[in-house]
Design a protein around this motif. Sequence first.
Motif, PDB file in Angstrom:
ATOM      1  N   GLY A  80      17.197   1.349 -71.061  1.00  7.49           N
ATOM      2  CA  GLY A  80      18.010   0.144 -71.183  1.00  7.49           C
ATOM      3  C   GLY A  80      19.272   0.277 -70.374  1.00  7.49           C
ATOM      4  N   GLN A  81      20.201  -0.626 -70.624  1.00  9.10           N
ATOM      5  CA  GLN A  81      21.473  -0.559 -69.917  1.00  9.10           C
ATOM      6  C   GLN A  81      22.276   0.636 -70.428  1.00  9.10           C
ATOM      7  N   GLU A  82      23.179   1.097 -69.584  1.00  5.05           N
ATOM      8  CA  GLU A  82      23.941   2.307 -69.886  1.00  5.05           C
ATOM      9  C   GLU A  82      24.647   2.239 -71.236  1.00  5.05           C
ATOM     10  N   LYS A  83      25.222   1.089 -71.571  1.00  4.69           N
ATOM     11  CA  LYS A  83      25.948   0.989 -72.843  1.00  4.69           C
ATOM     12  C   LYS A  83      25.003   1.106 -74.033  1.00  4.69           C
ATOM     13  N   LYS A  84      23.765   0.660 -73.898  1.00 11.17           N
ATOM     14  CA  LYS A  84      22.775   0.823 -74.963  1.00 11.17           C
ATOM     15  C   LYS A  84      22.458   2.305 -75.156  1.00 11.17           C
ATOM     16  N   ILE A  85      22.265   3.013 -74.048  1.00 18.58           N
ATOM     17  CA  ILE A  85      21.970   4.449 -74.102  1.00 18.58           C
ATOM     18  C   ILE A  85      23.130   5.197 -74.760  1.00 18.58           C
ATOM     19  N   GLU A  86      24.353   4.873 -74.346  1.00 18.91           N
ATOM     20  CA  GLU A  86      25.545   5.523 -74.909  1.00 18.91           C
ATOM     21  C   GLU A  86      25.659   5.257 -76.406  1.00 18.91           C
ATOM     22  N   ALA A  87      25.378   4.021 -76.827  1.00 16.91           N
ATOM     23  CA  ALA A  87      25.439   3.677 -78.253  1.00 16.91           C
ATOM     24  C   ALA A  87      24.413   4.480 -79.044  1.00 16.91           C
ATOM     25  N   PHE A  88      23.211   4.641 -78.487  1.00 17.43           N
ATOM     26  CA  PHE A  88      22.172   5.422 -79.165  1.00 17.43           C
ATOM     27  C   PHE A  88      22.590   6.883 -79.273  1.00 17.43           C
ATOM     28  N   ILE A  89      23.151   7.432 -78.219  1.00 14.04           N
ATOM     29  CA  ILE A  89      23.631   8.820 -78.255  1.00 14.04           C
ATOM     30  C   ILE A  89      24.663   8.985 -79.371  1.00 14.04           C
ATOM     31  N   ASP A  90      25.608   8.052 -79.450  1.00 19.77           N
ATOM     32  CA  ASP A  90      26.652   8.134 -80.488  1.00 19.77           C
ATOM     33  C   ASP A  90      26.050   8.119 -81.893  1.00 19.77           C
ATOM     34  N   LEU A  91      24.986   7.323 -82.092  1.00 16.88           N
ATOM     35  CA  LEU A  91      24.340   7.267 -83.405  1.00 16.88           C
ATOM     36  C   LEU A  91      23.541   8.531 -83.711  1.00 16.88           C
ATOM     37  N   MET A  92      23.088   9.246 -82.687  1.00 14.49           N
ATOM     38  CA  MET A  92      22.299  10.461 -82.885  1.00 14.49           C
ATOM     39  C   MET A  92      23.165  11.704 -83.100  1.00 14.49           C
ATOM     40  N   ARG A  93      24.428  11.650 -82.687  1.00 20.13           N
ATOM     41  CA  ARG A  93      25.301  12.832 -82.811  1.00 20.13           C
ATOM     42  C   ARG A  93      25.345  13.408 -84.233  1.00 20.13           C
ATOM     43  N   PRO A  94      25.492  12.586 -85.273  1.00 20.59           N
ATOM     44  CA  PRO A  94      25.552  13.166 -86.626  1.00 20.59           C
ATOM     45  C   PRO A  94      24.292  13.925 -87.041  1.00 20.59           C
ATOM     46  N   TYR A  95      23.152  13.596 -86.465  1.00 15.83           N
ATOM     47  CA  TYR A  95      21.902  14.287 -86.798  1.00 15.83           C
ATOM     48  C   TYR A  95      21.814  15.628 -86.083  1.00 15.83           C
ATOM     49  N   GLY A  96      22.455  15.728 -84.943  1.00 20.44           N
ATOM     50  CA  GLY A  96      22.435  16.949 -84.148  1.00 20.44           C
ATOM     51  C   GLY A  96      21.539  16.808 -82.934  1.00 20.44           C
ATOM     52  N   ILE A  97      22.151  16.673 -81.774  1.00 19.94           N
ATOM     53  CA  ILE A  97      21.407  16.552 -80.521  1.00 19.94           C
ATOM     54  C   ILE A  97      21.142  17.963 -80.010  1.00 19.94           C
ATOM     55  N   THR A  98      19.863  18.291 -79.860  1.00 19.15           N
ATOM     56  CA  THR A  98      19.459  19.614 -79.386  1.00 19.15           C
ATOM     57  C   THR A  98      19.410  19.663 -77.868  1.00 19.15           C
ATOM     58  N   GLU A  99      18.924  18.578 -77.272  1.00 23.86           N
ATOM     59  CA  GLU A  99      18.761  18.509 -75.817  1.00 23.86           C
ATOM     60  C   GLU A  99      18.772  17.049 -75.397  1.00 23.86           C
ATOM     61  N   LEU A 100      19.252  16.788 -74.177  1.00 19.47           N
ATOM     62  CA  LEU A 100      19.332  15.417 -73.672  1.00 19.47           C
ATOM     63  C   LEU A 100      19.195  15.436 -72.155  1.00 19.47           C
ATOM     64  N   VAL A 101      18.325  14.577 -71.613  1.00 17.89           N
ATOM     65  CA  VAL A 101      18.205  14.412 -70.165  1.00 17.89           C
ATOM     66  C   VAL A 101      18.185  12.921 -69.852  1.00 17.89           C
ATOM     67  N   ARG A 102      18.800  12.556 -68.721  1.00 24.00           N
ATOM     68  CA  ARG A 102      18.894  11.148 -68.318  1.00 24.00           C
ATOM     69  C   ARG A 102      18.619  11.003 -66.829  1.00 24.00           C
ATOM     70  N   THR A 103      18.121   9.801 -66.470  1.00 25.86           N
ATOM     71  CA  THR A 103      17.870   9.525 -65.062  1.00 25.86           C
ATOM     72  C   THR A 103      19.109   9.049 -64.340  1.00 25.86           C
ATOM     73  N   GLY A 104      20.037   8.446 -65.034  1.00 28.36           N
ATOM     74  CA  GLY A 104      21.083   7.683 -64.383  1.00 28.36           C
ATOM     75  C   GLY A 104      20.537   6.292 -64.114  1.00 28.36           C
ATOM     76  N   ARG A 105      21.325   5.445 -63.516  1.00 27.46           N
ATOM     77  CA  ARG A 105      20.899   4.056 -63.314  1.00 27.46           C
ATOM     78  C   ARG A 105      19.856   3.929 -62.219  1.00 27.46           C
ATOM     79  N   ILE A 106      18.872   3.086 -62.491  1.00 31.32           N
ATOM     80  CA  ILE A 106      17.906   2.681 -61.481  1.00 31.32           C
ATOM     81  C   ILE A 106      17.921   1.159 -61.455  1.00 31.32           C
TER      82      ILE A 106
END
Length: 128
Positions: A80-106
Amino acid sequence: TFVVVGDDSGLERGRKQLEKIVTVVRVDDVSSQDYVERDLMLIKVKAQGEARAEVQQLCEIFRGKIVDVGPENVVVEISGQEKKIEAFIDLMRPYGITELVRTGRIAMVRAVDRTNGRNAPQAAAAAE
């Protein structure tokens, strides 16, 4: 796909540098056209017990997809758009992010209706 922000001279310099790369076939500036833009991310999140159901619900809300399940983690694919991705990351932080990879914008220019030269609404809607 690269997204470059800058003035005309900076963009031209970036274009020339990209054209020097052997694997680059073509460089197009789509900023003046109507285009669809997305990021893609894979994120591994700690999810056991109740947390697993909560993460799954958030994935559904964000139109993400759980692509791998382990005893302690799940891997989620989301685009999705970058702000959607960022919002999802923020919601996942309390659960504990083990690993994350991103493409950047296409980006890709929207379909054009050949009869009037305008973007085809049905094609654009289908691409969403």
